[in-house]
Design a protein around this motif. Structure first.
Motif, PDB file in Angstrom:
ATOM      1  N   ILE A  99      76.111 -79.992 -25.960  1.00  0.00           N
ATOM      2  CA  ILE A  99      74.686 -79.678 -26.013  1.00  0.00           C
ATOM      3  C   ILE A  99      74.039 -80.293 -24.769  1.00  0.00           C
ATOM      4  CG2 ILE A  99      72.543 -80.058 -27.318  1.00  0.00           C
ATOM      5  CD1 ILE A  99      74.562 -78.071 -28.631  1.00  0.00           C
ATOM      6  N   ASN A 100      73.375 -79.439 -24.004  1.00  0.00           N
ATOM      7  CA  ASN A 100      72.775 -79.881 -22.742  1.00  0.00           C
ATOM      8  C   ASN A 100      71.253 -79.946 -22.850  1.00  0.00           C
ATOM      9  OD1 ASN A 100      75.048 -79.395 -20.265  1.00  0.00           O
ATOM     10  ND2 ASN A 100      75.457 -78.419 -22.223  1.00  0.00           N
ATOM     11  N   PRO A 101      70.715 -81.163 -22.894  1.00  0.00           N
ATOM     12  CA  PRO A 101      69.247 -81.296 -22.933  1.00  0.00           C
ATOM     13  C   PRO A 101      68.654 -80.741 -21.643  1.00  0.00           C
ATOM     14  CG  PRO A 101      70.345 -83.415 -23.323  1.00  0.00           C
ATOM     15  CD  PRO A 101      71.394 -82.455 -22.875  1.00  0.00           C
ATOM     16  N   ASN A 102      67.385 -80.426 -21.677  1.00  0.00           N
ATOM     17  CA  ASN A 102      66.734 -79.889 -20.483  1.00  0.00           C
ATOM     18  C   ASN A 102      65.513 -80.753 -20.164  1.00  0.00           C
ATOM     19  OD1 ASN A 102      64.914 -78.345 -18.820  1.00  0.00           O
ATOM     20  ND2 ASN A 102      66.196 -76.565 -19.211  1.00  0.00           N
ATOM     21  N   LEU A 103      65.632 -81.541 -19.113  1.00  0.00           N
ATOM     22  CA  LEU A 103      64.525 -82.417 -18.709  1.00  0.00           C
ATOM     23  C   LEU A 103      63.984 -81.997 -17.352  1.00  0.00           C
ATOM     24  CD1 LEU A 103      66.034 -85.868 -19.832  1.00  0.00           C
ATOM     25  CD2 LEU A 103      64.286 -84.530 -20.991  1.00  0.00           C
ATOM     26  N   PHE A 104      64.137 -80.707 -17.031  1.00  0.00           N
ATOM     27  CA  PHE A 104      63.740 -80.316 -15.680  1.00  0.00           C
ATOM     28  C   PHE A 104      62.820 -79.109 -15.599  1.00  0.00           C
ATOM     29  CE2 PHE A 104      66.972 -77.000 -15.694  1.00  0.00           C
ATOM     30  CZ  PHE A 104      68.011 -77.547 -16.445  1.00  0.00           C
ATOM     31  N   GLU A 105      62.365 -78.572 -16.714  1.00  0.00           N
ATOM     32  CA  GLU A 105      61.517 -77.386 -16.584  1.00  0.00           C
ATOM     33  C   GLU A 105      60.055 -77.616 -16.954  1.00  0.00           C
ATOM     34  OE1 GLU A 105      64.435 -73.550 -16.500  1.00  0.00           O
ATOM     35  OE2 GLU A 105      63.704 -74.174 -18.440  1.00  0.00           O
ATOM     36  N   ASP A 106      59.784 -78.601 -17.805  1.00  0.00           N
ATOM     37  CA  ASP A 106      58.391 -78.816 -18.202  1.00  0.00           C
ATOM     38  C   ASP A 106      57.582 -79.371 -17.023  1.00  0.00           C
ATOM     39  OD1 ASP A 106      59.103 -77.948 -20.614  1.00  0.00           O
ATOM     40  OD2 ASP A 106      58.704 -79.801 -21.719  1.00  0.00           O
ATOM     41  N   GLN A 107      56.352 -78.880 -16.908  1.00  0.00           N
ATOM     42  CA  GLN A 107      55.481 -79.326 -15.810  1.00  0.00           C
ATOM     43  C   GLN A 107      55.307 -80.843 -15.795  1.00  0.00           C
ATOM     44  OE1 GLN A 107      54.293 -77.459 -13.313  1.00  0.00           O
ATOM     45  NE2 GLN A 107      55.515 -75.815 -14.207  1.00  0.00           N
ATOM     46  N   GLU A 108      55.297 -81.433 -16.980  1.00  0.00           N
ATOM     47  CA  GLU A 108      55.036 -82.879 -17.037  1.00  0.00           C
ATOM     48  C   GLU A 108      56.175 -83.697 -16.410  1.00  0.00           C
ATOM     49  OE1 GLU A 108      54.563 -83.689 -21.143  1.00  0.00           O
ATOM     50  OE2 GLU A 108      56.579 -83.000 -21.629  1.00  0.00           O
ATOM     51  N   LEU A 139      75.272 -79.172 -35.518  1.00  0.00           N
ATOM     52  CA  LEU A 139      76.259 -78.166 -35.133  1.00  0.00           C
ATOM     53  C   LEU A 139      77.684 -78.739 -35.117  1.00  0.00           C
ATOM     54  CD1 LEU A 139      74.375 -76.347 -32.231  1.00  0.00           C
ATOM     55  CD2 LEU A 139      75.057 -75.352 -34.422  1.00  0.00           C
ATOM     56  N   GLY A 140      77.785 -80.059 -35.311  1.00  0.00           N
ATOM     57  CA  GLY A 140      79.111 -80.692 -35.241  1.00  0.00           C
ATOM     58  C   GLY A 140      79.639 -80.763 -33.814  1.00  0.00           C
ATOM     59  N   SER A 141      78.730 -80.783 -32.828  1.00  0.00           N
ATOM     60  CA  SER A 141      79.152 -80.903 -31.422  1.00  0.00           C
ATOM     61  C   SER A 141      79.351 -82.368 -31.069  1.00  0.00           C
ATOM     62  CB  SER A 141      78.082 -80.340 -30.488  1.00  0.00           C
ATOM     63  OG  SER A 141      77.987 -78.956 -30.623  1.00  0.00           O
ATOM     64  N   ARG A 142      80.445 -82.642 -30.404  1.00  0.00           N
ATOM     65  CA  ARG A 142      80.740 -84.041 -30.071  1.00  0.00           C
ATOM     66  C   ARG A 142      79.887 -84.560 -28.903  1.00  0.00           C
ATOM     67  NH1 ARG A 142      86.403 -84.743 -27.467  1.00  0.00           N
ATOM     68  NH2 ARG A 142      85.214 -83.571 -25.920  1.00  0.00           N
ATOM     69  N   ASP A 143      79.698 -83.696 -27.874  1.00  0.00           N
ATOM     70  CA  ASP A 143      79.122 -84.222 -26.630  1.00  0.00           C
ATOM     71  C   ASP A 143      77.688 -83.781 -26.360  1.00  0.00           C
ATOM     72  OD1 ASP A 143      81.536 -85.493 -26.118  1.00  0.00           O
ATOM     73  OD2 ASP A 143      82.303 -83.846 -24.883  1.00  0.00           O
ATOM     74  N   ILE A 144      76.867 -84.746 -25.999  1.00  0.00           N
ATOM     75  CA  ILE A 144      75.532 -84.455 -25.477  1.00  0.00           C
ATOM     76  C   ILE A 144      75.653 -84.738 -23.983  1.00  0.00           C
ATOM     77  CG2 ILE A 144      73.093 -85.171 -25.425  1.00  0.00           C
ATOM     78  CD1 ILE A 144      75.126 -85.737 -28.521  1.00  0.00           C
ATOM     79  N   SER A 145      75.436 -83.697 -23.196  1.00  0.00           N
ATOM     80  CA  SER A 145      75.763 -83.802 -21.785  1.00  0.00           C
ATOM     81  C   SER A 145      74.479 -83.827 -20.967  1.00  0.00           C
ATOM     82  CB  SER A 145      76.621 -82.580 -21.429  1.00  0.00           C
ATOM     83  OG  SER A 145      77.169 -82.732 -20.176  1.00  0.00           O
ATOM     84  N   LEU A 146      74.166 -84.992 -20.425  1.00  0.00           N
ATOM     85  CA  LEU A 146      72.878 -85.170 -19.748  1.00  0.00           C
ATOM     86  C   LEU A 146      72.994 -85.048 -18.236  1.00  0.00           C
ATOM     87  CD1 LEU A 146      69.867 -86.117 -19.599  1.00  0.00           C
ATOM     88  CD2 LEU A 146      70.757 -88.439 -19.436  1.00  0.00           C
ATOM     89  N   TRP A 147      72.277 -84.095 -17.692  1.00  0.00           N
ATOM     90  CA  TRP A 147      72.048 -84.107 -16.249  1.00  0.00           C
ATOM     91  C   TRP A 147      70.576 -84.408 -16.041  1.00  0.00           C
ATOM     92  CZ3 TRP A 147      69.117 -80.345 -13.311  1.00  0.00           C
ATOM     93  CH2 TRP A 147      69.014 -80.726 -11.962  1.00  0.00           C
ATOM     94  N   LEU A 148      70.321 -85.492 -15.282  1.00  0.00           N
ATOM     95  CA  LEU A 148      68.948 -85.945 -15.072  1.00  0.00           C
ATOM     96  C   LEU A 148      68.477 -85.519 -13.679  1.00  0.00           C
ATOM     97  CD1 LEU A 148      66.915 -87.898 -16.624  1.00  0.00           C
ATOM     98  CD2 LEU A 148      67.545 -89.544 -14.862  1.00  0.00           C
ATOM     99  N   PRO A 149      67.428 -84.713 -13.609  1.00  0.00           N
ATOM    100  CA  PRO A 149      66.984 -84.221 -12.300  1.00  0.00           C
ATOM    101  C   PRO A 149      66.098 -85.213 -11.551  1.00  0.00           C
ATOM    102  CG  PRO A 149      65.609 -83.330 -14.019  1.00  0.00           C
ATOM    103  CD  PRO A 149      66.626 -84.170 -14.719  1.00  0.00           C
ATOM    104  N   ASP A 150      65.807 -86.354 -12.179  1.00  0.00           N
ATOM    105  CA  ASP A 150      64.789 -87.268 -11.646  1.00  0.00           C
ATOM    106  C   ASP A 150      65.120 -87.813 -10.254  1.00  0.00           C
ATOM    107  OD1 ASP A 150      64.178 -86.898 -14.347  1.00  0.00           O
ATOM    108  OD2 ASP A 150      63.412 -88.931 -14.583  1.00  0.00           O
ATOM    109  N   GLY A 151      64.057 -88.034  -9.523  1.00  0.00           N
ATOM    110  CA  GLY A 151      64.200 -88.627  -8.191  1.00  0.00           C
ATOM    111  C   GLY A 151      62.873 -88.541  -7.475  1.00  0.00           C
TER     112      GLY A 151
END
Ligand code: RM4
Ligand code: MN
Ligand code: MN
Length: 397
Positions: A99-108, A139-151
């Motif tokens: 499961i890939n969180p999304n921290l890169f599309e919201d304006q905030e 969902l029984g998914s093992r991995d939460i896969s974080l890519w952080l766009p911050d910088g």
């Protein structure tokens, strides 16, 4: 002395039986560059279509039973969409993967998410991570896969050290909410979208954060996220040695994060990475390493590119499995450089396609998955069905 023929055959079967790779939902969608998209009639635009395409890849290759999902693109209503995904899992005989969180599309998130100077925005980003954990749990998914766009884009405009502390705090908080058996994979990338500093820029930073966050955190290596001359297999060896390797996002690149199909530019690089993994497995790899594809197929046919990548990965995995590692160890010990190198290179040049084809046939799979895709008519059918509403594409996938 090389392995005997029957020993080679056993090794090949073992290697192929042990190989699986996760495919990304976004690999089937219309994606582009920052300059625009070229639309394909057969591209998937719903989660249902992505599952259907992934099922076709799995039907042809037999080694892609899970589909990586991106929270905003595939579950826009968060946990409320879990029931639909479960239904699709049943219908298509596939499981949701990472499961890939999304921290890169919201304006905030313009000035950062988990590293934003605003405590309120950081808290929102943490909450998105917790929602992603909950989706994965249901969902029984093992991995939460974080890519952080911050910088940040310009020197002197942000406190790099304050942002490190915020990140440490956020990731420890996130880790505390993982269910038993779940893992937090922390991806790194040197630049883009930020062009001056990226908060998680390399494997050293990811390793530090993973160690600090807790025992269920690991590093994720995206092969496209390195500077041109970096020795990726050495990074992999270090991560194996320190027990921090969580998984891979496989793709190829010539320049930066190009997201080209695996092995298209430098198959020897992939072979060298796989060699490190086989060495570690021979010595008893202490934990799971997830193989995932992370590519953007903006010119190649999407299903075609995915099948090609899976087959390429499988063949390179097999080539690397067939290195006579005992003999190689002896040559290392005697510092017989040319013999060691020739043994290594010899395995790379070996044509393993007949063995891979025989293995597929023994598992009732098409001997040549790409050829089977071309004659099967699936792509033509979906292009007809989906072609008249290609305008319904989202911003990226
Ligand atoms: C990044 C990274 C992530 C992917 C995003 C869209 O470069 O590779 O894994 O999810 O792109
Ligand atoms: Mn990636
Ligand atoms: Mn990337």
């Amino acid at each position: 002395m090389e392995h005997s023929e029957s020993a080679t055959c056993d090794l090949a079967i073992q290697a192929l039986d042990s190989f699986q790779i996760e495919i990304p939902s976004w690999g089937f969608a219309n994606t582009g560059t920052r300059f625009g998209k070229y639309l394909q009639a057969a591209a998937a635009s719903t989660i249902e279509e992505k599952f259907a395409d992934a099922a076709e890849v799995n039907r042809l290759t037999g080694v892609t039973p899970t589909l990586a999902l991106h929270v905003l693109w595939d579950l826009p209503n968060g946990v409320h969409d879990v029931a639909e995904v479960k239904e699709l899992e049943r219908r298509f005989g596939l499981r949701a993967g990472s499961i890939n969180p999304n921290l890169f599309e919201d304006q905030e998130y313009k000035f950062g998410s988990l590293c934003n100077p605003s405590a309120e925005i950081r808290a929102r980003a943490v909450q998105h991570m917790l929602d992603s954990i909950e989706i994965a749990r249901q969902l029984g998914s093992r991995d939460i896969s974080l890519w952080l766009p911050d910088g940040s884009n310009y020197p002197g405009t942000q406190s790099i050290r304050k942002r490190i502390a915020w990140l440490e705090e956020s990731l420890s908080d996130v880790h505390a909410h993982l269910a038993p058996g779940q893992r937090l994979l922390i991806e790194y990338k040197p630049f883009e979208p930020a062009f001056y500093h990226t908060d998680i820029a390399d494997w050293g930073m990811s390793s530090h954060l993973a160690r600090l966050a807790g025992p269920q955190a690991r590093v994720l290596v995206d092969t496209g996220h390195h500077y041109s001359s970096q020795n990726i297999e050495q990074i992999v060896a270090w991560l194996l040695h320190t027990g921090l390797l969580g998984g891979f996002h496989f793709n190829d690149r010539r320049y930066a994060d190009d997201d080209l199909t695996l092995g298209s530019i430098d198959p020897y690089q992939v072979f060298r990475i796989f060699h490190e993994l086989h060495c570690a497995r021979t010595e008893g790899l202490p934990h799971a390493v997830a193989f995932m594809i992370d590519q953007s197929h903006n010119l190649k046919g999407k299903i075609e590119a995915t099948v090609q990548t899976v087959v390429t990965a499988q063949e390179l995995w097999l080539k690397a499995a067939l290195i006579d590692r005992e003999q190689l160890a002896a040559l290392h010990q005697s510092c017989d450089l040319v013999a060691a190198e020739e043994l290594f290179r010899g395995a790379f040049w070996r044509d393993v396609r007949p063995q891979a084809a025989a293995w597929r046939e023994s598992r009732s799979l098409p001997a040549d998955p790409l050829a089977a895709l071309h004659t099967g008519g699936y792509v033509e059918r979906i292009a007809r069905e989906r072609g008249n509403r290609v305008s319904a594409v989202s911003t990226y996938a």
